[in-house]
Write a protein that holds these residues in place. Structure first.
Motif, short mmCIF file in Angstrom:
data_model
loop_
_atom_site.label_atom_id
_atom_site.label_comp_id
_atom_site.label_asym_id
_atom_site.label_seq_id
_atom_site.Cartn_x
_atom_site.Cartn_y
_atom_site.Cartn_z
N ALA A 3 0.87 -1.19 -0.11
CA ALA A 3 0.17 0.00 0.18
C ALA A 3 0.78 1.33 -0.06
CB ALA A 3 -0.87 0.07 1.21
N ILE A 4 1.95 1.19 0.76
CA ILE A 4 2.82 2.45 0.90
C ILE A 4 4.28 1.82 0.65
CG2 ILE A 4 3.64 4.27 2.48
CD1 ILE A 4 1.22 4.04 4.18
N GLU A 5 4.99 2.59 -0.21
CA GLU A 5 6.28 2.43 -0.48
C GLU A 5 6.86 3.41 -0.51
OE1 GLU A 5 8.60 -0.35 -3.92
OE2 GLU A 5 6.85 0.36 -4.50
N ILE A 6 8.03 3.53 0.51
CA ILE A 6 8.96 4.45 0.62
C ILE A 6 10.42 4.14 0.15
CG2 ILE A 6 10.33 6.15 2.29
CD1 ILE A 6 7.61 5.40 4.05
N GLU A 53 5.95 16.77 4.22
CA GLU A 53 7.43 17.15 4.09
C GLU A 53 7.98 16.72 2.94
OE1 GLU A 53 9.44 18.43 6.09
OE2 GLU A 53 8.64 18.55 8.11
N LYS A 54 8.72 17.87 2.13
CA LYS A 54 9.11 17.48 0.80
C LYS A 54 10.48 16.68 1.00
CE LYS A 54 6.46 21.33 -1.11
NZ LYS A 54 6.70 22.54 -1.89
N LEU A 55 10.71 15.60 0.38
CA LEU A 55 11.84 14.91 0.30
C LEU A 55 12.86 15.70 -0.34
CD1 LEU A 55 10.67 11.18 0.44
CD2 LEU A 55 11.56 12.39 2.33
N ASP A 56 14.11 15.52 -0.10
CA ASP A 56 15.24 15.92 -0.59
C ASP A 56 15.46 14.93 -1.97
OD1 ASP A 56 15.55 18.46 0.44
OD2 ASP A 56 16.75 17.42 1.92
N GLU A 57 15.56 13.79 -1.55
CA GLU A 57 15.86 12.72 -2.55
C GLU A 57 14.84 11.52 -2.37
OE1 GLU A 57 19.78 11.20 -2.77
OE2 GLU A 57 20.64 13.14 -2.32
N GLY A 58 14.66 10.59 -3.26
CA GLY A 58 13.63 9.40 -2.86
C GLY A 58 11.97 9.95 -3.00
N TYR A 59 11.28 8.99 -2.72
CA TYR A 59 9.76 9.21 -2.99
C TYR A 59 9.13 8.08 -2.33
CZ TYR A 59 10.47 4.95 -5.82
OH TYR A 59 10.61 3.77 -6.53
N VAL A 60 7.87 8.59 -2.21
CA VAL A 60 6.86 7.89 -1.43
C VAL A 60 5.49 7.71 -2.54
CG1 VAL A 60 4.96 7.68 -0.02
CG2 VAL A 60 7.14 8.94 0.68
N ALA A 61 5.29 6.22 -2.65
CA ALA A 61 4.20 5.96 -3.44
C ALA A 61 3.01 5.03 -2.69
CB ALA A 61 4.97 4.90 -4.49
N LEU A 62 1.69 5.56 -2.88
CA LEU A 62 0.54 5.00 -2.51
C LEU A 62 -0.35 4.05 -3.50
CD1 LEU A 62 -1.43 4.58 -0.22
CD2 LEU A 62 -2.47 6.49 -0.71
N ASP A 63 -0.25 2.67 -3.43
CA ASP A 63 -0.74 1.98 -4.48
C ASP A 63 -0.03 2.18 -5.75
OD1 ASP A 63 -2.44 0.43 -2.64
OD2 ASP A 63 -3.96 2.11 -2.98
N GLY A 64 1.31 2.58 -5.71
CA GLY A 64 1.82 2.52 -6.87
C GLY A 64 1.91 4.02 -7.58
N GLU A 65 1.31 4.91 -7.03
CA GLU A 65 1.19 6.08 -7.26
C GLU A 65 1.96 7.23 -6.65
OE1 GLU A 65 -2.16 10.12 -7.85
OE2 GLU A 65 -2.81 8.06 -6.93
N GLU A 83 -3.63 18.81 -7.02
CA GLU A 83 -3.21 17.37 -7.14
C GLU A 83 -3.02 16.70 -5.91
OE1 GLU A 83 -3.42 14.93 -9.72
OE2 GLU A 83 -4.93 16.56 -10.07
N ILE A 84 -2.18 17.59 -5.19
CA ILE A 84 -1.37 16.95 -3.89
C ILE A 84 -2.81 17.00 -3.02
CG2 ILE A 84 -0.15 17.48 -1.88
CD1 ILE A 84 1.97 19.01 -3.78
N LEU A 85 -3.55 17.74 -2.94
CA LEU A 85 -4.78 17.98 -2.12
C LEU A 85 -5.68 16.65 -2.21
CD1 LEU A 85 -5.78 21.86 -1.89
CD2 LEU A 85 -4.66 20.35 -0.07
N ARG A 86 -5.64 16.26 -3.77
CA ARG A 86 -6.52 15.32 -3.83
C ARG A 86 -5.92 13.90 -3.63
NH1 ARG A 86 -5.66 11.18 -7.27
NH2 ARG A 86 -3.81 11.99 -8.40
N GLN A 87 -4.68 13.92 -3.52
CA GLN A 87 -3.98 12.61 -3.18
C GLN A 87 -4.06 12.47 -1.58
OE1 GLN A 87 0.19 13.16 -4.73
NE2 GLN A 87 -0.18 11.67 -6.29
N ARG A 88 -3.77 13.68 -1.09
CA ARG A 88 -4.24 13.65 0.58
C ARG A 88 -5.51 13.28 1.11
NH1 ARG A 88 -1.06 19.38 1.65
NH2 ARG A 88 1.09 18.58 1.53
N SER A 89 -6.57 13.30 0.21
CA SER A 89 -7.82 12.73 0.63
C SER A 89 -7.67 11.30 0.97
CB SER A 89 -8.97 13.24 -0.42
OG SER A 89 -8.69 12.57 -1.84
N ARG A 90 -6.73 10.69 0.23
CA ARG A 90 -6.62 9.37 0.50
C ARG A 90 -5.90 8.99 1.65
NH1 ARG A 90 -3.86 6.87 -4.72
NH2 ARG A 90 -4.49 5.11 -3.94
#
Length: 252
Positions: A3-6, A53-65, A83-90
């Motif tokens: 579900a979450i991939e960091i 928090e905005k990462l300097d490197e790397g990423y976070v994905a939720l269900d691949g997004e 778009e960020i607000l839409r994602q945060r609703s999840r």
């Protein structure tokens, strides 16, 4: 797919790197508890999941997004705020300090986000009342935050986090601002949510809660994940000396 991939989460403030290439996967429908000393990077990691928090490197994905960014060429580019607000609703978020709106009633606090996203007020109020009943606060809908105890305010914050029916709920030390006698009522609500099929990630020092509820315990120190696994492994048979030292002090 988790579900979450960091992946390679890295964050620096000035000359201090608080996250040092963290990799972590959280399976859907499970409870992950993150432990670690103050200043270890726990809250920063949690806030990176919904892009507070905005990462300097790397990423976070939720269900691949990807959360907060998109791939552009060989780089990651910030998404527009809408778009960020839409994602945060999840992704629901329960803060340490409650963060309720003091000028709104309890019912208004819970309905504010759904109404702002286009839910009809009557529908939002009906859903909010169901959520307040779920956390044991049906009789407080017309009260203001200042009229509630800390434990009650945190239960309202949990109801608010559920208002958009998120897939994931993040808890940032949800009991650390509470008097000891109020901790149990908040943990009881989180225990109920743990059996609901949602994905929960909880930063906490409540070792008993972690042992009882967590599917995965993660120990982080100085921005590095030193140990992770089921509670029976990490809490009862820790392998890393730093984990053993931390648990010894907390349990003492």
């Amino acid at each position: 797919m988790p579900a979450i991939e960091i992946t390679n989460a890295t964050k620096t403030y000035g000359d201090r790197t608080v996250l040092k290439g963290v990799d972590l996967a959280v399976e859907a429908g499970t409870v992950t508890v993150i432990l670690g000393p103050s200043g270890s990077g726990k809250s920063t990691l949690l806030r990176a999941v919904n892009h507070l928090e905005k990462l300097d490197e790397g990423y976070v994905a939720l269900d691949g997004e990807l959360i907060g960014v998109r791939v552009k060429g060989d780089r990651l580019k910030e998404l527009p705020e809408r778009e960020i607000l839409r994602q945060r609703s999840r992704i629901g978020f329960v803060f340490q300090a409650f963060n309720l709106f003091p000028h709104l009633t309890i019912l208004e606090n819970v309905t504010e986000a759904p109404i702002s996203q286009g839910v009809k007020p009557a529908v939002a109020r009906e859903h909010a009342r169901t959520l307040l009943a779920r956390v044991g606060l049906s009789d407080k809908e017309d009260a203001y935050p200042r009229q509630l105890s800390g434990g009650q305010q945190q239960r309202v914050a949990i109801a608010r986090a559920l208002a958009l029916d998120p897939e994931v709920i993040l808890f940032d030390e949800p009991t650390s601002a509470l008097d000891p006698e109020l901790v149990g009522e908040v943990l009881a609500v989180i225990r109920t949510l743990a059996g609901s099929g949602r994905t929960l990630v909880v930063v906490t020092h409540e070792i008993g809660f972690a042992r009882e509820v967590a599917d995965q315990v993660v120990f982080i120190d100085e921005g590095v994940v030193l140990e992770q696994g089921p509670p029976s492994q990490v809490l009862d048979h820790p392998q890393h000396p730093r984990t053993r030292d931390f648990l010894g002090k907390v349990l003492a």
